[in-house]
Design a protein around this motif. Structure first.
Motif, PDB file in Angstrom:
ATOM      1  N   VAL A 107     116.718  88.872  65.242  1.00 37.89           N
ATOM      2  CA  VAL A 107     115.667  87.886  64.970  1.00 37.89           C
ATOM      3  C   VAL A 107     114.544  88.498  64.144  1.00 37.89           C
ATOM      4  CG1 VAL A 107     113.897  86.431  66.038  1.00 37.89           C
ATOM      5  CG2 VAL A 107     116.203  86.501  67.009  1.00 37.89           C
ATOM      6  N   ASP A 108     114.163  89.719  64.451  1.00 38.52           N
ATOM      7  CA  ASP A 108     113.073  90.367  63.720  1.00 38.52           C
ATOM      8  C   ASP A 108     113.451  90.685  62.271  1.00 38.52           C
ATOM      9  OD1 ASP A 108     111.131  90.355  65.695  1.00 38.52           O
ATOM     10  OD2 ASP A 108     111.791  92.252  66.557  1.00 38.52           O
ATOM     11  N   ALA A 109     114.727  90.959  62.024  1.00 37.32           N
ATOM     12  CA  ALA A 109     115.155  91.414  60.696  1.00 37.32           C
ATOM     13  C   ALA A 109     115.462  90.278  59.734  1.00 37.32           C
ATOM     14  CB  ALA A 109     116.379  92.317  60.828  1.00 37.32           C
ATOM     15  N   VAL A 110     115.941  89.153  60.231  1.00 39.37           N
ATOM     16  CA  VAL A 110     116.416  88.084  59.353  1.00 39.37           C
ATOM     17  C   VAL A 110     115.346  87.541  58.405  1.00 39.37           C
ATOM     18  CG1 VAL A 110     117.198  85.674  59.388  1.00 39.37           C
ATOM     19  CG2 VAL A 110     118.414  87.385  60.709  1.00 39.37           C
ATOM     20  N   PRO A 111     114.105  87.325  58.823  1.00 40.01           N
ATOM     21  CA  PRO A 111     113.115  86.823  57.851  1.00 40.01           C
ATOM     22  C   PRO A 111     112.980  87.706  56.620  1.00 40.01           C
ATOM     23  CG  PRO A 111     112.265  86.604  60.078  1.00 40.01           C
ATOM     24  CD  PRO A 111     113.532  87.405  60.185  1.00 40.01           C
ATOM     25  N   LEU A 113     115.286  89.544  55.269  1.00 37.33           N
ATOM     26  CA  LEU A 113     116.491  89.438  54.449  1.00 37.33           C
ATOM     27  C   LEU A 113     116.473  88.194  53.575  1.00 37.33           C
ATOM     28  CD1 LEU A 113     119.318  90.441  56.984  1.00 37.33           C
ATOM     29  CD2 LEU A 113     118.171  91.881  55.304  1.00 37.33           C
ATOM     30  N   LEU A 114     115.808  87.128  54.051  1.00 37.08           N
ATOM     31  CA  LEU A 114     115.883  85.838  53.376  1.00 37.08           C
ATOM     32  C   LEU A 114     114.541  85.348  52.837  1.00 37.08           C
ATOM     33  CD1 LEU A 114     118.279  84.101  55.909  1.00 37.08           C
ATOM     34  CD2 LEU A 114     118.832  84.776  53.585  1.00 37.08           C
ATOM     35  N   ALA A 115     113.562  86.216  52.753  1.00 40.73           N
ATOM     36  CA  ALA A 115     112.234  85.817  52.287  1.00 40.73           C
ATOM     37  C   ALA A 115     111.745  84.607  53.063  1.00 40.73           C
ATOM     38  CB  ALA A 115     112.244  85.527  50.790  1.00 40.73           C
ATOM     39  N   ALA A 116     111.861  84.668  54.379  1.00 42.92           N
ATOM     40  CA  ALA A 116     111.413  83.592  55.256  1.00 42.92           C
ATOM     41  C   ALA A 116     110.147  84.018  55.988  1.00 42.92           C
ATOM     42  CB  ALA A 116     112.512  83.245  56.266  1.00 42.92           C
ATOM     43  N   ASP A 117     109.480  83.062  56.603  1.00 42.76           N
ATOM     44  CA  ASP A 117     108.235  83.350  57.317  1.00 42.76           C
ATOM     45  C   ASP A 117     108.491  83.877  58.722  1.00 42.76           C
ATOM     46  OD1 ASP A 117     106.575  82.585  55.220  1.00 42.76           O
ATOM     47  OD2 ASP A 117     106.673  80.481  55.785  1.00 42.76           O
ATOM     48  N   TRP A 118     109.439  83.274  59.414  1.00 42.58           N
ATOM     49  CA  TRP A 118     109.702  83.699  60.788  1.00 42.58           C
ATOM     50  C   TRP A 118     111.093  83.252  61.214  1.00 42.58           C
ATOM     51  CZ3 TRP A 118     110.692  79.619  64.116  1.00 42.58           C
ATOM     52  CH2 TRP A 118     110.157  78.372  63.779  1.00 42.58           C
ATOM     53  N   ALA A 119     111.512  83.766  62.359  1.00 40.03           N
ATOM     54  CA  ALA A 119     112.796  83.373  62.945  1.00 40.03           C
ATOM     55  C   ALA A 119     112.641  83.346  64.454  1.00 40.03           C
ATOM     56  CB  ALA A 119     113.906  84.348  62.543  1.00 40.03           C
ATOM     57  N   ALA A 120     113.520  82.598  65.103  1.00 34.76           N
ATOM     58  CA  ALA A 120     113.495  82.512  66.565  1.00 34.76           C
ATOM     59  C   ALA A 120     114.892  82.218  67.071  1.00 34.76           C
ATOM     60  CB  ALA A 120     112.527  81.427  67.038  1.00 34.76           C
ATOM     61  N   ALA A 121     115.198  82.760  68.246  1.00 37.72           N
ATOM     62  CA  ALA A 121     116.420  82.398  68.963  1.00 37.72           C
ATOM     63  C   ALA A 121     116.021  81.381  70.013  1.00 37.72           C
ATOM     64  CB  ALA A 121     117.040  83.624  69.613  1.00 37.72           C
ATOM     65  N   ALA A 122     116.669  80.221  69.988  1.00 36.76           N
ATOM     66  CA  ALA A 122     116.315  79.136  70.898  1.00 36.76           C
ATOM     67  C   ALA A 122     117.557  78.652  71.632  1.00 36.76           C
ATOM     68  CB  ALA A 122     115.676  77.984  70.137  1.00 36.76           C
ATOM     69  N   VAL A 123     117.348  78.196  72.854  1.00 32.53           N
ATOM     70  CA  VAL A 123     118.425  77.605  73.637  1.00 32.53           C
ATOM     71  C   VAL A 123     118.288  76.092  73.575  1.00 32.53           C
ATOM     72  CG1 VAL A 123     119.416  77.327  75.934  1.00 32.53           C
ATOM     73  CG2 VAL A 123     118.630  79.575  75.179  1.00 32.53           C
ATOM     74  N   TRP A 147     107.585  88.320  64.907  1.00 32.45           N
ATOM     75  CA  TRP A 147     106.147  88.515  65.055  1.00 32.45           C
ATOM     76  C   TRP A 147     105.305  87.531  64.254  1.00 32.45           C
ATOM     77  CZ3 TRP A 147     102.787  90.072  61.083  1.00 32.45           C
ATOM     78  CH2 TRP A 147     103.394  90.453  59.877  1.00 32.45           C
ATOM     79  N   ARG A 148     105.843  86.930  63.204  1.00 31.27           N
ATOM     80  CA  ARG A 148     105.062  85.983  62.395  1.00 31.27           C
ATOM     81  C   ARG A 148     105.267  84.535  62.830  1.00 31.27           C
ATOM     82  NH1 ARG A 148     105.910  86.813  56.201  1.00 31.27           N
ATOM     83  NH2 ARG A 148     103.973  85.607  56.123  1.00 31.27           N
ATOM     84  N   PRO A 150     104.706  81.051  64.631  1.00 30.53           N
ATOM     85  CA  PRO A 150     103.481  80.420  65.127  1.00 30.53           C
ATOM     86  C   PRO A 150     103.490  80.294  66.648  1.00 30.53           C
ATOM     87  CG  PRO A 150     104.957  78.784  64.184  1.00 30.53           C
ATOM     88  CD  PRO A 150     105.564  80.124  63.885  1.00 30.53           C
ATOM     89  N   SER A 151     102.300  80.190  67.214  1.00 32.25           N
ATOM     90  CA  SER A 151     102.164  79.998  68.656  1.00 32.25           C
ATOM     91  C   SER A 151     101.163  78.865  68.905  1.00 32.25           C
ATOM     92  CB  SER A 151     101.686  81.286  69.332  1.00 32.25           C
ATOM     93  OG  SER A 151     101.578  81.107  70.733  1.00 32.25           O
ATOM     94  N   PRO A 152     101.568  77.792  69.563  1.00 33.16           N
ATOM     95  CA  PRO A 152     102.893  77.575  70.154  1.00 33.16           C
ATOM     96  C   PRO A 152     103.949  77.337  69.078  1.00 33.16           C
ATOM     97  CG  PRO A 152     101.584  75.595  70.325  1.00 33.16           C
ATOM     98  CD  PRO A 152     100.662  76.653  69.801  1.00 33.16           C
ATOM     99  N   LEU A 153     105.170  77.665  69.422  1.00 27.03           N
ATOM    100  CA  LEU A 153     106.272  77.580  68.478  1.00 27.03           C
ATOM    101  C   LEU A 153     106.789  76.151  68.405  1.00 27.03           C
ATOM    102  CD1 LEU A 153     108.184  79.188  66.630  1.00 27.03           C
ATOM    103  CD2 LEU A 153     109.681  79.487  68.598  1.00 27.03           C
ATOM    104  N   HIS A 154     106.836  75.612  67.186  1.00 28.28           N
ATOM    105  CA  HIS A 154     107.397  74.275  66.973  1.00 28.28           C
ATOM    106  C   HIS A 154     108.812  74.425  66.428  1.00 28.28           C
ATOM    107  CE1 HIS A 154     107.897  70.118  65.799  1.00 28.28           C
ATOM    108  NE2 HIS A 154     108.172  70.516  64.558  1.00 28.28           N
TER     109      HIS A 154
END
Length: 236
Positions: A107-111, A113-123, A147-148, A150-154
């Motif tokens: 999760v920490d590495a993928v942003p 790799l893809l020039a993204a802002d953030w990533a999250a693993a969700a159930v 780490w980037r 948002p909180s709360p996460l949408h």
């Protein structure tokens, strides 16, 4: 600052050079060019450029818009230049070397790799289909976010069925991919920044996320079932 500029242009000799010259005249210093697609006489290219922070991006957009047949698909801030598939293998090796923290590592590495802002693993809960009904259904639950984030996460209206791009009107762009275990889904996001409209995730980027997720799921195996189980519950 470092910008990523995505353009669709005619796939003919000279078109790429014309775009590159226009970027240079506007004041951009090209760091890297990545071809995402060549199909039906059109190409989709990502340019990573160094852009003077004091110069308005409208100058760059106006120059590109003046080129016949060129369409700007998005401009957004980038942390670094795009990285190639060799980094994907390196990331998966790190996941395998430390499976206890494997999901967080991914999760920490993928942003990056893809020039993204953030990533999250969700159930995504088993009753996700009921969420469109009147007040029904449970909400997806984030189990780890970069780490980037948002909180709360949408989170978007994700489902654990297939990898695909998603977008919210006037909001973030997403790439989502299922792990195939315990309703766990990887969500990767880009958001507009002031006057910079981020590009949607291209199909090649979604495929890349899906491949990483599938490989990580094989490496981590049953560990993902426990990650997707709320505290105090017993995996089925």
């Amino acid at each position: 600052m470092l910008l990523r500029v995505r353009v669709t242009l005619p796939d003919r000799p000279g078109a790429l050079g014309q775009v590159a010259r226009t970027l240079g005249v506007a004041g951009a210093d090209i760091v890297q060019v990545v071809v995402l697609e060549r199909l039906g006489g059109r190409a989709v290219d990502d340019f990573t450029v160094v852009w003077p922070g004091a110069t308005r991006v409208e100058r760059l957009l106006a120059g590109l818009a003046a080129i016949p047949g060129v369409q700007v698909d998005g401009v957004w801030k980038a942390i670094g230049a795009p990285v190639n598939g060799g980094h994907d293998a390196e990331l998966l090796a790190q996941v395998a070397a430390n499976p206890v923290d494997g999901l967080a590592t991914l999760v920490d590495a993928v942003p990056g790799l893809l020039a993204a802002d953030w990533a999250a693993a969700a159930v995504v809960p088993a009753d996700w289909a009921a969420r469109s009904g009147a007040g029904g259904g449970s909400e997806p639950r984030s189990v780890y976010a970069s780490w980037r984030a948002p909180s709360p996460l949408h989170l978007p209206e994700v489902t654990p069925l297939r990898a695909r791009p998603m977008a919210e009107p006037g909001g973030a762009r997403y790439a989502v991919a299922p792990f195939g275990r315990a309703g766990l889904v990887l969500v990767v996001a880009r958001a507009d920044d002031e006057e910079l409209p981020a590009a949607a995730f291209h199909v090649t980027e979604v495929d890349r996320v899906a491949q990483l997720v599938r490989a990580a799921a094989v490496i981590l195996g049953d560990r993902l079932d426990s990650v997707g189980t709320p505290a105090g519950a017993t995996p089925v």
